[in-house]
Design a protein around this motif. Sequence first.
Motif, PDB file in Angstrom:
ATOM      1  N   VAL A  76      57.808  -2.093   3.497  1.00  0.00           N
ATOM      2  CA  VAL A  76      57.497  -1.399   2.231  1.00  0.00           C
ATOM      3  C   VAL A  76      57.045   0.018   2.543  1.00  0.00           C
ATOM      4  N   GLU A  78      55.665   3.673   0.358  1.00  0.00           N
ATOM      5  CA  GLU A  78      55.205   4.147  -0.951  1.00  0.00           C
ATOM      6  C   GLU A  78      56.108   5.263  -1.490  1.00  0.00           C
ATOM      7  N   ALA A 121      57.320   0.532  -2.594  1.00  0.00           N
ATOM      8  CA  ALA A 121      56.202  -0.201  -3.227  1.00  0.00           C
ATOM      9  C   ALA A 121      56.319  -0.075  -4.743  1.00  0.00           C
ATOM     10  N   THR A 139      51.629   1.830  -5.279  1.00  0.00           N
ATOM     11  CA  THR A 139      51.027   1.945  -3.947  1.00  0.00           C
ATOM     12  C   THR A 139      51.197   0.635  -3.195  1.00  0.00           C
ATOM     13  N   ILE A 140      50.814   0.634  -1.932  1.00  0.00           N
ATOM     14  CA  ILE A 140      50.856  -0.612  -1.163  1.00  0.00           C
ATOM     15  C   ILE A 140      49.963  -1.665  -1.806  1.00  0.00           C
ATOM     16  N   ASP A 143      51.758  -3.208  -4.666  1.00  0.00           N
ATOM     17  CA  ASP A 143      52.800  -4.098  -4.163  1.00  0.00           C
ATOM     18  C   ASP A 143      52.214  -5.436  -3.716  1.00  0.00           C
ATOM     19  N   GLN A 144      51.038  -5.392  -3.114  1.00  0.00           N
ATOM     20  CA  GLN A 144      50.403  -6.635  -2.662  1.00  0.00           C
ATOM     21  C   GLN A 144      49.946  -7.495  -3.836  1.00  0.00           C
TER      22      GLN A 144
END
Length: 497
Positions: A76, A78, A121, A139-140, A143-144
């Motif tokens: 991934v 950004e 992301a 952002t990461i 995405d999480q």
Amino acid sequence: MSEVRNCENQTSSIQHLTSNIHHKKMFINLSQNQNLKLFKIISEVAAANNQSVYIVGGYVRDLLMKRKASTDIDFVTEQSGIELAQNVGKEIDPKMKVSVFKTYGTAMIRYKDLELEFVGARKESYTEDSRKPEVEGGTIEDDQKRRDFTINAMAISLNKDNFGELIDPFDGIGDLQKEILKTPLEPSQTYSDDPLRMMRAIRFASTLNFIIEESSLNAIRQEAERIKIVSMERIMVEFNKIMLSKKPSVGLKLMEETGLMKLIIPELIDLKGVEEVEGQTHKDNFYHTLEVVDNISENTDNLWLRWAALLHDIGKAPTKKFVDGTGWTFHGHEFLGSKMVKSLFQKLKLPLNADMKYVQKMVKLSSRPIALITDDASDSALRRLLFDAGEDMEDLFTLCKADITTKNSRKQDKFKKNFQYVAVKIKEVEEKDQVRNFQPPISGEEIMEMFNLKPGREIGILKEKVKEAILEGEILNEKEDARKFVIAEGEKLGLSI
């Protein structure tokens, strides 16, 4: 004690891979990783193009669990996943093909034996009637948040300033150590947004031998009906992974407990329960079926033989009948069950090819060897079984042995000895009569030539009579015997040579 040991082993393997905890930061030791060189290339390419990059998903989970390294690795960024993939491809080999999927903002590279997927992301939002989200860049952390489970929501940074840092906002590493499945966000919303995650939860519980957290399990029960918006093809991908797990009953029981099985394969739920009439009961054929699937899974990785075990008693619910003086009967359940296989495969979007026909055959023949064990098996009955089972004879015996679920060790030993006895008899008959994968010793063309006939129904009649005579042991499975027999039978039909 075994559960405690498993947890301790899990913890030690995770601790082995993690080091240098500074200011609550945890770093993954990638120095011995077989893909370290690749990761460094990706890190350098991302830095040169002012992009961030992280390893995400199942690769991170499996790395921490010290499982066999996955050949699929997800990255991934950004920024643009497609641009990163194209730049990485050029760096590895200027001629490398990069597969781009603009609709999804992803790109994929096949490198050696690896499949590398790159994506930007993103944030996601869902509508009521679809599991396809509205997507925007993120952002990461965003995405999480959209990941299915905490153990799949961890990322490893490949950025220059924190290479190897574990980004774990939902304590996925703690859940790995505790061997539990939790969703990063509120579980009902997670499952409602993408109902396939319910099947994935059960699949991970079955393949990893993890426990689904109670609130998450309750959410699956609550949201089970939402599975109807998921394509059957996607459901079956997860279901088949459950079927291929070491102990499939773990996942199959969870599907029953949560209501998913009733929505997907209600014919199996119809086998549940025990009825009593005049003090006589029958076994619970649903739980018996799960035992058979577990038994067969100890001896084969053949997915379709496992499916045959799952469906071997599927015809028992519609054929169940209580007969005075006899008790419970399931007359003809194998024949009806084999007919049900095709409609089930159609409904479940499973292949309607040789695999389906194989399952049909196994279900239809599933009680035949057992009948030969309990009776004084004639050579004729053994020949017919060999003829019908053909090259799948060993698989049929594997299924029949798995069907022995009695807890009485004396009965188990008796069944196994009888199976060995019948196997020896079948081998003797096969060597003598050669009826497995039967080929008639005399062809239709030869019969036409003998009687100076043109193609017609008489040829089919005579070929069938030859086959029956061989199976009944009236003639040997050889050309001369077959020729004499055909001449005699031809005369009865008014034919002469």
